[in-house]
Scaffold this active site. Structure first.
Site, PDB file in Angstrom:
ATOM      1  N   GLU A   1     142.786  25.452 104.068  1.00  0.00           N
ATOM      2  CA  GLU A   1     141.516  25.401 104.226  1.00  0.00           C
ATOM      3  C   GLU A   1     140.909  24.653 103.042  1.00  0.00           C
ATOM      4  OE1 GLU A   1     142.884  28.936 106.668  1.00  0.00           O
ATOM      5  OE2 GLU A   1     143.099  28.221 104.672  1.00  0.00           O
ATOM      6  N   TYR A   2     141.571  25.005 101.780  1.00  0.00           N
ATOM      7  CA  TYR A   2     140.834  24.286 100.508  1.00  0.00           C
ATOM      8  C   TYR A   2     141.117  22.821 100.732  1.00  0.00           C
ATOM      9  CZ  TYR A   2     140.073  23.211  95.750  1.00  0.00           C
ATOM     10  OH  TYR A   2     139.498  22.903  94.611  1.00  0.00           O
ATOM     11  N   ARG A   3     142.483  22.406 101.190  1.00  0.00           N
ATOM     12  CA  ARG A   3     142.570  21.007 101.166  1.00  0.00           C
ATOM     13  C   ARG A   3     142.030  20.236 102.339  1.00  0.00           C
ATOM     14  NH1 ARG A   3     148.996  20.907  99.533  1.00  0.00           N
ATOM     15  NH2 ARG A   3     148.586  21.372  97.545  1.00  0.00           N
TER      16      ARG A   3
ATOM     17  N   ARG B   1     136.490  22.492  94.110  1.00  0.00           N
ATOM     18  CA  ARG B   1     135.621  22.473  95.086  1.00  0.00           C
ATOM     19  C   ARG B   1     134.880  23.824  95.156  1.00  0.00           C
ATOM     20  NH1 ARG B   1     137.991  21.856 100.753  1.00  0.00           N
ATOM     21  NH2 ARG B   1     135.595  21.755 101.328  1.00  0.00           N
TER      22      ARG B   1
END
Length: 306
Positions: free
Chosen positions: A212-214, A245
């Site tokens: 999800e972060y990427r 982020r």
């Protein structure tokens, strides 16, 4: 060696000796004011506080401060702890095994009902187990002596002493992460431990995960991260670059009484401090409204997930 602005604490010990502590760091000063139940004094003022038998309970924060001073308090429940660690003999198990045993030995402690209390009690129990097993192992090694063909093995002794200190620091950090992860699992919170972000940085915990972060299309408002440091010192700045982020970032620590200067700088840097509820009393009243406890952080992550 004292400088203007330092504080001097004089503590009469039970054996009749006097302990003199010179505190230059604002954080250490805060911790000692709290430990001895004192109010900060104006320059040149002197105050006295009698601590009678049974007037102060050695809770997690008090033990933390005393150990920083090189004072090891008496070990509670020694017989109970010895029974728990008997299975390991004179060998340290993996930290994950030790942490799991600490949690199992406290069946009445619920991570779901009170995560702040659970974290502290689990850590206290593991620390008790660790110290008892360490004491056995060190006594066995010292009993065998440090000998070499040329006489006393000084290098061998120094190497052994350093390994004992390094093991304490390493296991404390690992234990904190193990118990935090157990709490996240108990609350069904998606997370990844040690996920990689920018520049090969690895935040201790990333929510909900690395994929999800990427994903550039995944909303940043639903991402969270948590650093975990049992002691803070000046290392909190390391967390600032670990997930570009995510703002604000969160950092959990077990260090009591951190100075206002440091927490103010954290606010400026958009870093929110998470401290178990039982340690909030060691901070100044002006800081407590900004602090988060662990349960509040869990609710924040759950809200962002929905």
């Amino acid at each position: 060696m004292m400088q203007p602005g330092d504080h001097l604490f004089l503590a009469l010990q039970r054996n009749g000796g006097m302990l003199a502590i010179v505190a230059s760091s604002a954080t250490i000063q805060n911790q000692l004011f709290w430990l001895f139940g004192l109010e900060e004094q104006e320059e040149f003022a002197f105050t006295y506080q009698e601590i009678g038998e049974g007037s102060a309970e050695l809770d997690f924060a008090a033990r933390y401060i005393l150990e920083e001073l090189g004072i090891e308090p008496e070990e509670p429940e020694a017989d109970r702890i010895d029974t728990l660690i008997e299975q390991f003999g004179l060998i340290f198990p993996k930290t994950a095994v030790f942490s799991q045993l600490a949690r199992k030995s406290l069946p009445d402690v619920s991570a779901q009902d009170d995560p702040d209390r659970a974290l502290i009690e689990w850590l206290e129990r593991e620390e008790q187990m660790f110290r008892r097993l360490e004491r056995r192992m060190v006594a066995e090694r010292i009993g065998g002596g440090f000998h070499s063909p040329d006489g006393a093995d000084v290098d061998g002794f120094l190497s052994f002493s350093l390994s004992v200190q390094n093991r304490r620091k390493s296991r404390a950090g690992q234990a904190l992460e193990h118990h935090l992860e157990a709490i996240f699992i108990a609350h069904a919170i998606e997370h990844v431990r040690g996920a990689e972000t920018e520049n090969k940085n690895k935040p201790d915990f990333l929510f909900p995960g690395q994929a999800e972060y990427r994903d550039p299309n995944f909303p940043e408002s639903r991402l969270s991260m948590l650093g975990a440091k049992s002691t803070l010192k000046d290392r909190w700045r390391q967390v600032l670059s670990e997930a570009e982020r995510i703002f604000p970032k969160h950092l959990l620590t077990l260090e009591p009484g951190i100075s206002e200067n440091q927490t103010t700088e954290m606010q400026v840097k958009n870093l929110r401090l998470v401290v178990p509820q039982g340690l909030h009393s060691t901070f100044r009243a002006s800081q407590r409204g900004w602090l988060m406890d662990l349960n509040e952080f869990l609710q924040l992550v759950k809200a962002r997930r929905s």
